[in-house]
Design a protein around this motif. Structure first.
Motif, PDB file in Angstrom:
ATOM      1  N   GLN A   1      -6.276  -6.846 -17.823  1.00 37.68           N
ATOM      2  CA  GLN A   1      -5.949  -7.202 -18.984  1.00 37.68           C
ATOM      3  C   GLN A   1      -6.932  -8.150 -19.651  1.00 37.68           C
ATOM      4  OE1 GLN A   1      -1.637  -8.076 -18.042  1.00 37.68           O
ATOM      5  NE2 GLN A   1      -0.970  -6.916 -20.112  1.00 37.68           N
ATOM      6  N   ASN A   2      -7.118  -8.212 -21.083  1.00 41.50           N
ATOM      7  CA  ASN A   2      -8.047  -9.476 -21.490  1.00 41.50           C
ATOM      8  C   ASN A   2      -6.959 -10.392 -21.858  1.00 41.50           C
ATOM      9  OD1 ASN A   2     -10.891  -8.379 -21.764  1.00 41.50           O
ATOM     10  ND2 ASN A   2      -9.729  -6.658 -23.155  1.00 41.50           N
ATOM     11  N   GLN A   3      -7.600 -11.551 -21.939  1.00 40.25           N
ATOM     12  CA  GLN A   3      -6.812 -12.963 -21.995  1.00 40.25           C
ATOM     13  C   GLN A   3      -5.853 -12.793 -23.284  1.00 40.25           C
ATOM     14  OE1 GLN A   3      -6.612 -15.036 -20.020  1.00 40.25           O
ATOM     15  NE2 GLN A   3      -8.171 -15.670 -19.023  1.00 40.25           N
ATOM     16  N   ASP A   4      -6.376 -12.231 -24.307  1.00 39.89           N
ATOM     17  CA  ASP A   4      -5.506 -12.202 -25.360  1.00 39.89           C
ATOM     18  C   ASP A   4      -4.693 -10.924 -25.843  1.00 39.89           C
ATOM     19  OD1 ASP A   4      -6.022 -14.913 -25.619  1.00 39.89           O
ATOM     20  OD2 ASP A   4      -7.864 -14.444 -26.832  1.00 39.89           O
ATOM     21  N   HIS A   5      -5.042  -9.910 -25.071  1.00 44.49           N
ATOM     22  CA  HIS A   5      -4.330  -8.336 -25.397  1.00 44.49           C
ATOM     23  C   HIS A   5      -3.460  -7.876 -24.017  1.00 44.49           C
ATOM     24  CE1 HIS A   5      -6.916  -8.268 -28.730  1.00 44.49           C
ATOM     25  NE2 HIS A   5      -7.960  -8.877 -28.071  1.00 44.49           N
ATOM     26  N   PRO A   6      -2.155  -7.449 -24.496  1.00 40.92           N
ATOM     27  CA  PRO A   6      -1.431  -7.089 -23.493  1.00 40.92           C
ATOM     28  C   PRO A   6      -1.807  -5.470 -22.865  1.00 40.92           C
ATOM     29  CG  PRO A   6      -0.641  -6.511 -25.858  1.00 40.92           C
ATOM     30  CD  PRO A   6      -1.920  -7.206 -25.833  1.00 40.92           C
ATOM     31  N   GLU A   7      -2.789  -4.742 -23.832  1.00 47.18           N
ATOM     32  CA  GLU A   7      -3.233  -3.548 -23.212  1.00 47.18           C
ATOM     33  C   GLU A   7      -3.814  -3.596 -21.969  1.00 47.18           C
ATOM     34  OE1 GLU A   7      -3.956  -4.720 -26.186  1.00 47.18           O
ATOM     35  OE2 GLU A   7      -2.849  -3.812 -27.433  1.00 47.18           O
ATOM     36  N   VAL A   8      -3.472  -2.658 -20.850  1.00 46.15           N
ATOM     37  CA  VAL A   8      -4.292  -2.543 -19.848  1.00 46.15           C
ATOM     38  C   VAL A   8      -5.365  -1.508 -19.800  1.00 46.15           C
ATOM     39  CG1 VAL A   8      -4.132  -1.532 -17.298  1.00 46.15           C
ATOM     40  CG2 VAL A   8      -2.035  -2.844 -18.527  1.00 46.15           C
ATOM     41  N   GLU A   9      -6.474  -2.098 -19.470  1.00 46.48           N
ATOM     42  CA  GLU A   9      -7.653  -1.281 -19.640  1.00 46.48           C
ATOM     43  C   GLU A   9      -8.335  -0.922 -18.118  1.00 46.48           C
ATOM     44  OE1 GLU A   9     -10.686  -2.878 -22.510  1.00 46.48           O
ATOM     45  OE2 GLU A   9      -9.056  -3.883 -23.548  1.00 46.48           O
ATOM     46  N   LEU A  10      -9.366   0.005 -18.052  1.00 41.20           N
ATOM     47  CA  LEU A  10      -9.689   0.295 -16.761  1.00 41.20           C
ATOM     48  C   LEU A  10     -11.302   0.388 -16.852  1.00 41.20           C
ATOM     49  CD1 LEU A  10      -8.150   3.718 -16.465  1.00 41.20           C
ATOM     50  CD2 LEU A  10      -7.076   1.648 -15.791  1.00 41.20           C
ATOM     51  N   GLN A  11     -11.775   0.047 -15.554  1.00 36.50           N
ATOM     52  CA  GLN A  11     -13.115   0.085 -15.122  1.00 36.50           C
ATOM     53  C   GLN A  11     -13.377   0.765 -14.029  1.00 36.50           C
ATOM     54  OE1 GLN A  11     -15.441  -3.577 -15.622  1.00 36.50           O
ATOM     55  NE2 GLN A  11     -16.163  -3.276 -13.289  1.00 36.50           N
ATOM     56  N   VAL A  12     -14.409   1.837 -13.996  1.00 30.37           N
ATOM     57  CA  VAL A  12     -14.534   2.692 -12.911  1.00 30.37           C
ATOM     58  C   VAL A  12     -15.767   2.020 -12.102  1.00 30.37           C
ATOM     59  CG1 VAL A  12     -15.377   4.946 -12.324  1.00 30.37           C
ATOM     60  CG2 VAL A  12     -13.679   4.569 -14.248  1.00 30.37           C
ATOM     61  N   GLN A  13     -15.616   2.062 -10.597  1.00 28.87           N
ATOM     62  CA  GLN A  13     -16.541   1.868  -9.779  1.00 28.87           C
ATOM     63  C   GLN A  13     -17.040   3.059  -9.018  1.00 28.87           C
ATOM     64  OE1 GLN A  13     -16.873  -2.281 -10.984  1.00 28.87           O
ATOM     65  NE2 GLN A  13     -18.340  -1.023  -9.639  1.00 28.87           N
ATOM     66  N   LYS A  14     -18.280   3.206  -8.799  1.00 26.03           N
ATOM     67  CA  LYS A  14     -18.710   4.550  -8.021  1.00 26.03           C
ATOM     68  C   LYS A  14     -18.709   4.242  -6.495  1.00 26.03           C
ATOM     69  CE  LYS A  14     -21.685   6.307 -11.563  1.00 26.03           C
ATOM     70  NZ  LYS A  14     -23.295   6.744 -11.883  1.00 26.03           N
ATOM     71  N   ALA A  15     -18.797   3.003  -6.029  1.00 25.27           N
ATOM     72  CA  ALA A  15     -18.915   2.553  -4.778  1.00 25.27           C
ATOM     73  C   ALA A  15     -18.806   1.317  -4.551  1.00 25.27           C
ATOM     74  CB  ALA A  15     -19.964   3.338  -4.020  1.00 25.27           C
ATOM     75  N   VAL A  16     -18.547   0.739  -3.370  1.00 23.05           N
ATOM     76  CA  VAL A  16     -18.558  -0.721  -3.110  1.00 23.05           C
ATOM     77  C   VAL A  16     -18.966  -0.850  -1.547  1.00 23.05           C
ATOM     78  CG1 VAL A  16     -16.271  -0.508  -2.286  1.00 23.05           C
ATOM     79  CG2 VAL A  16     -16.719  -2.660  -2.896  1.00 23.05           C
ATOM     80  N   LYS A  17     -19.535  -2.117  -1.204  1.00 23.49           N
ATOM     81  CA  LYS A  17     -19.691  -2.380   0.075  1.00 23.49           C
ATOM     82  C   LYS A  17     -18.655  -3.361   0.649  1.00 23.49           C
ATOM     83  CE  LYS A  17     -24.864  -1.828   0.223  1.00 23.49           C
ATOM     84  NZ  LYS A  17     -26.055  -2.215   0.687  1.00 23.49           N
ATOM     85  N   VAL A  18     -18.206  -3.171   1.633  1.00 22.35           N
ATOM     86  CA  VAL A  18     -16.891  -4.217   2.156  1.00 22.35           C
ATOM     87  C   VAL A  18     -17.769  -4.980   3.489  1.00 22.35           C
ATOM     88  CG1 VAL A  18     -14.734  -4.304   3.363  1.00 22.35           C
ATOM     89  CG2 VAL A  18     -15.235  -2.201   1.808  1.00 22.35           C
ATOM     90  N   LEU A  19     -18.001  -6.179   3.127  1.00 27.44           N
ATOM     91  CA  LEU A  19     -18.558  -7.067   3.896  1.00 27.44           C
ATOM     92  C   LEU A  19     -17.768  -7.938   4.918  1.00 27.44           C
ATOM     93  CD1 LEU A  19     -21.244  -8.753   1.485  1.00 27.44           C
ATOM     94  CD2 LEU A  19     -21.360  -6.658   2.533  1.00 27.44           C
ATOM     95  N   ALA A  20     -16.506  -7.801   4.597  1.00 32.03           N
ATOM     96  CA  ALA A  20     -15.513  -8.491   5.697  1.00 32.03           C
ATOM     97  C   ALA A  20     -14.228  -8.281   5.350  1.00 32.03           C
ATOM     98  CB  ALA A  20     -16.005 -10.070   5.598  1.00 32.03           C
ATOM     99  N   SER A  21     -13.202  -8.340   6.092  1.00 33.09           N
ATOM    100  CA  SER A  21     -11.803  -8.360   5.848  1.00 33.09           C
ATOM    101  C   SER A  21     -10.984  -9.055   6.986  1.00 33.09           C
ATOM    102  CB  SER A  21     -11.283  -6.776   5.881  1.00 33.09           C
ATOM    103  OG  SER A  21     -11.543  -6.254   7.184  1.00 33.09           O
ATOM    104  N   GLY A  22      -9.883  -9.276   6.476  1.00 34.69           N
ATOM    105  CA  GLY A  22      -8.981 -10.163   7.451  1.00 34.69           C
ATOM    106  C   GLY A  22      -7.440 -10.235   7.236  1.00 34.69           C
ATOM    107  N   ARG A  23      -6.759 -11.153   7.801  1.00 30.82           N
ATOM    108  CA  ARG A  23      -5.458 -11.498   7.228  1.00 30.82           C
ATOM    109  C   ARG A  23      -5.454 -12.981   6.829  1.00 30.82           C
ATOM    110  NH1 ARG A  23      -1.467  -7.512   7.521  1.00 30.82           N
ATOM    111  NH2 ARG A  23      -2.106  -5.978   9.154  1.00 30.82           N
TER     112      ARG A  23
END
Length: 233
Positions: free
Chosen positions: A63-85
């Protein structure tokens, strides 16, 4: 907290996947999330791919700061550099090669949130591309601990001098004001119902002393009993 090892971006392959559950954006260096709130990566089959789509959809909703509507952004791929708890184990918990054990040696579920460090490099665009940079996401919308954020930052600094493409690392917090909590609850309820339907009635909301629920406990969405019972004579 143990040192967090960050994978070098040039040795980390792109991943194409759709998360099994929603992932909540906690911190980022990407300017595209400036003035955005309640940002998450939509998991499950929220946006199922069609038959002609080669890769699963990896979609952020926000959501944008001043608008309640939910918007979308598509990503084609991602690099996962780390993960944990996120967070420390309790005094009676011990991490082993088999998982989390209690003092009696019995395996227990690790309920700590999982976090991941996503990297979106600038490819074929200038280094000031607002969509390039780092995201820290978590499996829960609650803020991850500052200790974890500092450890991730330290891990990045350990390789920063060898990674020119990172530029200056400056994370900022992405706000979550709870405006999407009802939407999330409805999605969780639907996922629970789908799981119950797929596993059968023997797993449906167990009751009894072993689980600490009364056998007469009823839920808001339980089907009303057919026919009435007269309680007063």
């Amino acid at each position: 907290m143990p040192e967090i090892k960050i994978e070098y971006p040039n040795s980390c392959a792109f991943k194409y996947f759709q998360p099994a559950r929603d992932l909540y954006l906690q911190y980022t260096t990407r300017q595209c999330w400036s003035l955005k709130r309640n940002v998450q990566v939509d998991g499950g089959d929220t946006h199922p791919s069609d038959a002609n789509n080669k890769f699963p959809l990896f979609i952020y909703s926000y959501q944008n700061q001043d608008h309640p509507e939910v918007e979308l952004q598509v990503q084609k791929a991602v690099k996962v550099l780390a993960s944990g708890r996120d967070g420390r184990l309790l005094s009676w918990q011990k991490e082993t090669s088999l998982g989390i054990e209690d003092t009696s040696g019995e395996l227990r579920a690790d309920t700590r949130p999982q976090w991941s460090l996503f990297y979106y490099p600038a490819i074929g665009v200038p280094m000031n591309d607002p969509s390039s940079g780092l995201d820290i996401v978590s499996t829960k919308p609650d803020p991850i601990s500052q200790e974890t954020v500092d450890a991730i930052q330290k891990g990045i600094e350990n390789i920063w001098w060898d990674v020119d493409e990172f530029g200056t690392i400056s994370f900022f917090k992405v706000p979550d004001d709870g405006a999407r909590n009802q939407e999330r609850k409805m999605k969780d309820d639907a996922a629970w119902k789908k799981w119950v339907d797929s596993t059968g009635p023997q797993y449906e909301r167990p009751t009894g002393a072993s689980v600490g629920r009364s056998p007469t406990l009823r839920y808001d969405d339980d089907e009303p009993e057919k026919g009435g019972k007269c309680l007063l004579q």
